[in-house]
Design a protein around this motif. Structure first.
Motif, PDB file in Angstrom:
ATOM      1  N   ARG A 233      40.014  44.879  41.014  1.00  8.98           N
ATOM      2  CA  ARG A 233      40.011  44.250  42.330  1.00  8.98           C
ATOM      3  C   ARG A 233      40.953  43.049  42.365  1.00  8.98           C
ATOM      4  N   ILE A 234      40.966  42.288  41.283  1.00 10.81           N
ATOM      5  CA  ILE A 234      41.865  41.128  41.221  1.00 10.81           C
ATOM      6  C   ILE A 234      43.321  41.576  41.171  1.00 10.81           C
ATOM      7  N   LEU A 235      43.600  42.594  40.358  1.00 13.17           N
ATOM      8  CA  LEU A 235      44.979  43.092  40.275  1.00 13.17           C
ATOM      9  C   LEU A 235      45.445  43.611  41.630  1.00 13.17           C
ATOM     10  N   ARG A 236      44.599  44.364  42.326  1.00 14.38           N
ATOM     11  CA  ARG A 236      44.983  44.866  43.644  1.00 14.38           C
ATOM     12  C   ARG A 236      45.243  43.718  44.618  1.00 14.38           C
ATOM     13  N   ALA A 237      44.410  42.697  44.566  1.00 18.76           N
ATOM     14  CA  ALA A 237      44.598  41.545  45.456  1.00 18.76           C
ATOM     15  C   ALA A 237      45.930  40.852  45.174  1.00 18.76           C
ATOM     16  N   ILE A 238      46.266  40.699  43.909  1.00 22.42           N
ATOM     17  CA  ILE A 238      47.519  40.022  43.547  1.00 22.42           C
ATOM     18  C   ILE A 238      48.718  40.835  44.011  1.00 22.42           C
ATOM     19  N   VAL A 239      48.703  42.153  43.768  1.00 26.87           N
ATOM     20  CA  VAL A 239      49.836  42.988  44.190  1.00 26.87           C
ATOM     21  C   VAL A 239      49.951  42.989  45.712  1.00 26.87           C
ATOM     22  N   ASP A 240      48.844  43.153  46.411  1.00 28.36           N
ATOM     23  CA  ASP A 240      48.878  43.141  47.879  1.00 28.36           C
ATOM     24  C   ASP A 240      49.484  41.840  48.402  1.00 28.36           C
ATOM     25  N   ASP A 241      49.048  40.704  47.839  1.00 18.38           N
ATOM     26  CA  ASP A 241      49.533  39.415  48.324  1.00 18.38           C
ATOM     27  C   ASP A 241      50.990  39.184  47.954  1.00 18.38           C
ATOM     28  N   TYR A 242      51.381  39.614  46.754  1.00 19.49           N
ATOM     29  CA  TYR A 242      52.770  39.404  46.336  1.00 19.49           C
ATOM     30  C   TYR A 242      53.720  40.270  47.159  1.00 19.49           C
ATOM     31  N   ILE A 243      53.310  41.490  47.497  1.00 19.96           N
ATOM     32  CA  ILE A 243      54.118  42.342  48.376  1.00 19.96           C
ATOM     33  C   ILE A 243      54.341  41.647  49.717  1.00 19.96           C
ATOM     34  N   ARG A 244      53.299  41.002  50.198  1.00 22.93           N
ATOM     35  CA  ARG A 244      53.355  40.391  51.535  1.00 22.93           C
ATOM     36  C   ARG A 244      54.117  39.069  51.547  1.00 22.93           C
ATOM     37  N   THR A 245      53.992  38.261  50.493  1.00 23.75           N
ATOM     38  CA  THR A 245      54.518  36.887  50.543  1.00 23.75           C
ATOM     39  C   THR A 245      55.725  36.633  49.653  1.00 23.75           C
TER      40      THR A 245
ATOM     41  N   SER B 273      55.823  28.318  37.993  1.00 24.22           N
ATOM     42  CA  SER B 273      54.668  28.452  38.874  1.00 24.22           C
ATOM     43  C   SER B 273      53.388  28.654  38.075  1.00 24.22           C
ATOM     44  N   ALA B 274      52.293  28.176  38.670  1.00 16.47           N
ATOM     45  CA  ALA B 274      50.990  28.410  38.046  1.00 16.47           C
ATOM     46  C   ALA B 274      50.430  29.767  38.424  1.00 16.47           C
ATOM     47  N   GLY B 275      51.029  30.398  39.416  1.00 14.42           N
ATOM     48  CA  GLY B 275      50.556  31.708  39.865  1.00 14.42           C
ATOM     49  C   GLY B 275      51.093  32.840  39.012  1.00 14.42           C
ATOM     50  N   ARG B 276      50.656  34.057  39.336  1.00 14.17           N
ATOM     51  CA  ARG B 276      51.096  35.249  38.602  1.00 14.17           C
ATOM     52  C   ARG B 276      51.766  36.230  39.564  1.00 14.17           C
ATOM     53  N   VAL B 277      52.594  37.088  38.988  1.00 19.54           N
ATOM     54  CA  VAL B 277      53.220  38.183  39.741  1.00 19.54           C
ATOM     55  C   VAL B 277      52.963  39.469  38.971  1.00 19.54           C
ATOM     56  N   PRO B 278      52.976  40.613  39.645  1.00 21.96           N
ATOM     57  CA  PRO B 278      52.736  41.878  38.935  1.00 21.96           C
ATOM     58  C   PRO B 278      53.887  42.222  37.995  1.00 21.96           C
ATOM     59  N   SER B 279      53.566  42.825  36.872  1.00 23.06           N
ATOM     60  CA  SER B 279      54.582  43.404  35.984  1.00 23.06           C
ATOM     61  C   SER B 279      54.811  44.857  36.396  1.00 23.06           C
ATOM     62  N   SER B 280      55.756  45.502  35.751  1.00 22.86           N
ATOM     63  CA  SER B 280      55.969  46.930  36.025  1.00 22.86           C
ATOM     64  C   SER B 280      54.708  47.740  35.736  1.00 22.86           C
ATOM     65  N   LEU B 281      54.003  47.364  34.660  1.00 23.94           N
ATOM     66  CA  LEU B 281      52.752  48.058  34.331  1.00 23.94           C
ATOM     67  C   LEU B 281      51.708  47.815  35.421  1.00 23.94           C
ATOM     68  N   GLY B 282      51.644  46.584  35.930  1.00 25.94           N
ATOM     69  CA  GLY B 282      50.712  46.277  37.005  1.00 25.94           C
ATOM     70  C   GLY B 282      50.997  47.076  38.261  1.00 25.94           C
ATOM     71  N   TYR B 283      52.276  47.187  38.608  1.00 28.33           N
ATOM     72  CA  TYR B 283      52.657  47.998  39.765  1.00 28.33           C
ATOM     73  C   TYR B 283      52.285  49.467  39.537  1.00 28.33           C
ATOM     74  N   ARG B 284      52.489  49.947  38.329  1.00 24.34           N
ATOM     75  CA  ARG B 284      52.204  51.359  38.047  1.00 24.34           C
ATOM     76  C   ARG B 284      50.717  51.657  38.256  1.00 24.34           C
TER      77      ARG B 284
ATOM     78  N   TYR C  87      48.728  49.990  40.094  1.00 22.35           N
ATOM     79  CA  TYR C  87      48.477  49.810  41.527  1.00 22.35           C
ATOM     80  C   TYR C  87      48.823  51.078  42.309  1.00 22.35           C
ATOM     81  N   VAL C  88      50.031  51.621  42.106  1.00 25.22           N
ATOM     82  CA  VAL C  88      50.443  52.778  42.920  1.00 25.22           C
ATOM     83  C   VAL C  88      49.695  54.046  42.511  1.00 25.22           C
ATOM     84  N   ASP C  89      49.298  54.128  41.246  1.00 24.52           N
ATOM     85  CA  ASP C  89      48.609  55.340  40.792  1.00 24.52           C
ATOM     86  C   ASP C  89      47.117  55.325  41.104  1.00 24.52           C
ATOM     87  N   GLU C  90      46.509  54.134  41.148  1.00 27.74           N
ATOM     88  CA  GLU C  90      45.053  54.088  41.201  1.00 27.74           C
ATOM     89  C   GLU C  90      44.452  53.151  42.248  1.00 27.74           C
ATOM     90  N   LEU C  91      45.171  52.102  42.653  1.00 29.94           N
ATOM     91  CA  LEU C  91      44.517  51.031  43.404  1.00 29.94           C
ATOM     92  C   LEU C  91      44.915  50.903  44.866  1.00 29.94           C
TER      93      LEU C  91
END
Length: 343
Positions: A9-21, A62-73, A75-79
């Motif tokens: 759930r956290i990974l999906r939230a991060i990817v969704d927000d990073y895509i948007r912002t 930055s103190a924040g995080r961004v998705p890696s290629s593995l995180g994106y994978r 996300y697109v396959d499962e989340l």
């Protein structure tokens, strides 16, 4: 590593927000925006573990995080949640698809423009080719005493034509004999097996003036190359300038060079797969270090003709919307072109 439900759930939230912002995502932002029912400290700990296992990256500034290629994978396959096209988006694509009075190349160009506009990314679209490409028909149709039209048709229904003029005049019966000879000699053969050497050899057999045989055989050779070709056109290249990751001049130049010099064999290989392929950044050598992702689908039309359409954008592209757009085209393009969908 198997991700817990909380990490997912956290990974999906991060990817969704990073895509948007396009901004690194911090724990406090997730806490306030997503209401996950867990504390900021727990979110920080989970983000640290996701980073440690390769699903997130932490930019130095930055103190924040961004998705890696593995995180994106993951996300697109499962989340990622499935995007539903709006009525307006569907109507825009239908408007492009229903222009059946246009030549196929113009229809594809119109579709490519529409997809680039709807997604705000760059669209690459290829001309269709056929799995079994057979030369089916050659016709020579007299226009007047000195000119005639030559039409060449392949098994995919693609028609090529040209007008040929012979100053010395053309007899209709001679044209009929030449047409019969060409059909007997060249038709029902695999296009790729008809070599220029074979064409030249046949030219010598038919005792007709060069002013007729040269343009006839020259056009046939040109058409056969077109039938086996795989051309790619691009639309919406300037859309990349809308994304802050590509404000740097050198990075933008790399993007335009990539689009202009896209590897045709690479794209042709991918569209042979009947599923929608999502290629993410560093996972693919063609995209590595460019900060790009590409989503590729084939499209099929009558008689086994197959082409490809790809959408290229930053790694944080809206994968769900892009997949939904390509899925709609994949399912509907053939219906509009053959007239079975008249809505």
């Amino acid at each position: 590593m198997e991700l817990s439900d909380r990490k997912r759930r956290i990974l999906r939230a991060i990817v969704d927000d990073y895509i948007r912002t396009a901004e690194p995502v911090g724990s406090s932002y997730i806490l306030n925006r997503h209401k996950l029912g867990i504390s900021s400290a727990t979110i920080r700990n989970e983000m640290a573990e996701l980073e440690g296992t390769g699903y997130l990256d932490k930019p130095h500034t930055s103190a924040g995080r961004v998705p890696s290629s593995l995180g994106y994978r993951v996300y697109v396959d499962e989340l990622m949640q499935r995007y539903t096209l709006t009525v307006r988006e569907i109507e825009e694509m239908r408007a492009s698809l229903k222009k059946s009075y246009l030549e196929l190349g113009n229809i594809l160009k119109d579709i490519s423009n529409t997809v680039a506009h709807l997604t705000n990314y760059t669209t690459l679209i290829s001309t269709p080719c056929v799995a079994t490409n057979i030369l089916k028909s050659i016709r020579l149709v007299p226009l007047d005493e000195k000119s005639f039209v030559m039409l060449v048709v392949n098994s995919g229904g693609i028609v090529k034509n040209t007008t040929i003029t012979a100053k010395g005049g053309v007899d209709a019966k001679v044209l009929e004999r030449l047409g019969n000879y060409l059909n007997l000699t060249f038709c029902d053969r695999e296009v790729g097996a008809i070599t220029n050497e074979f064409i030249l050899a046949q030219k010598e057999i038919m005792p007709l003036p060069d002013e007729i045989m040269n343009p006839v055989m020259g056009f046939l050779s040109e058409v056969l190359q077109d039938f086996t070709g795989f051309d790619i056109s691009a639309d919406g290249q300037a859309n990349i300038l809308n994304y802050p990751e590509f404000k740097d001049v050198n990075r933008t130049k790399e993007f335009f060079d990539f689009v202009r010099n896209i590897d045709k064999n690479f794209l042709k290989e991918k569209i042979a797969d009947d599923k929608i392929n999502i290629l993410i950044g560093d996972e693919n050598p063609h995209l590595k270090d460019l900060g790009l992702s590409m989503v590729i689908s084939n499209y099929k039309i009558k008689d086994g003709m197959i082409g490809g359409i790809a959408i290229v954008g930053p790694t944080r592209m809206d994968y769900s919307k892009v997949v939904a757009t390509l899925d709609y085209l994949k399912k509907n393009l053939d219906k509009y072109l053959d007239g079975t969908d008249t809505r």
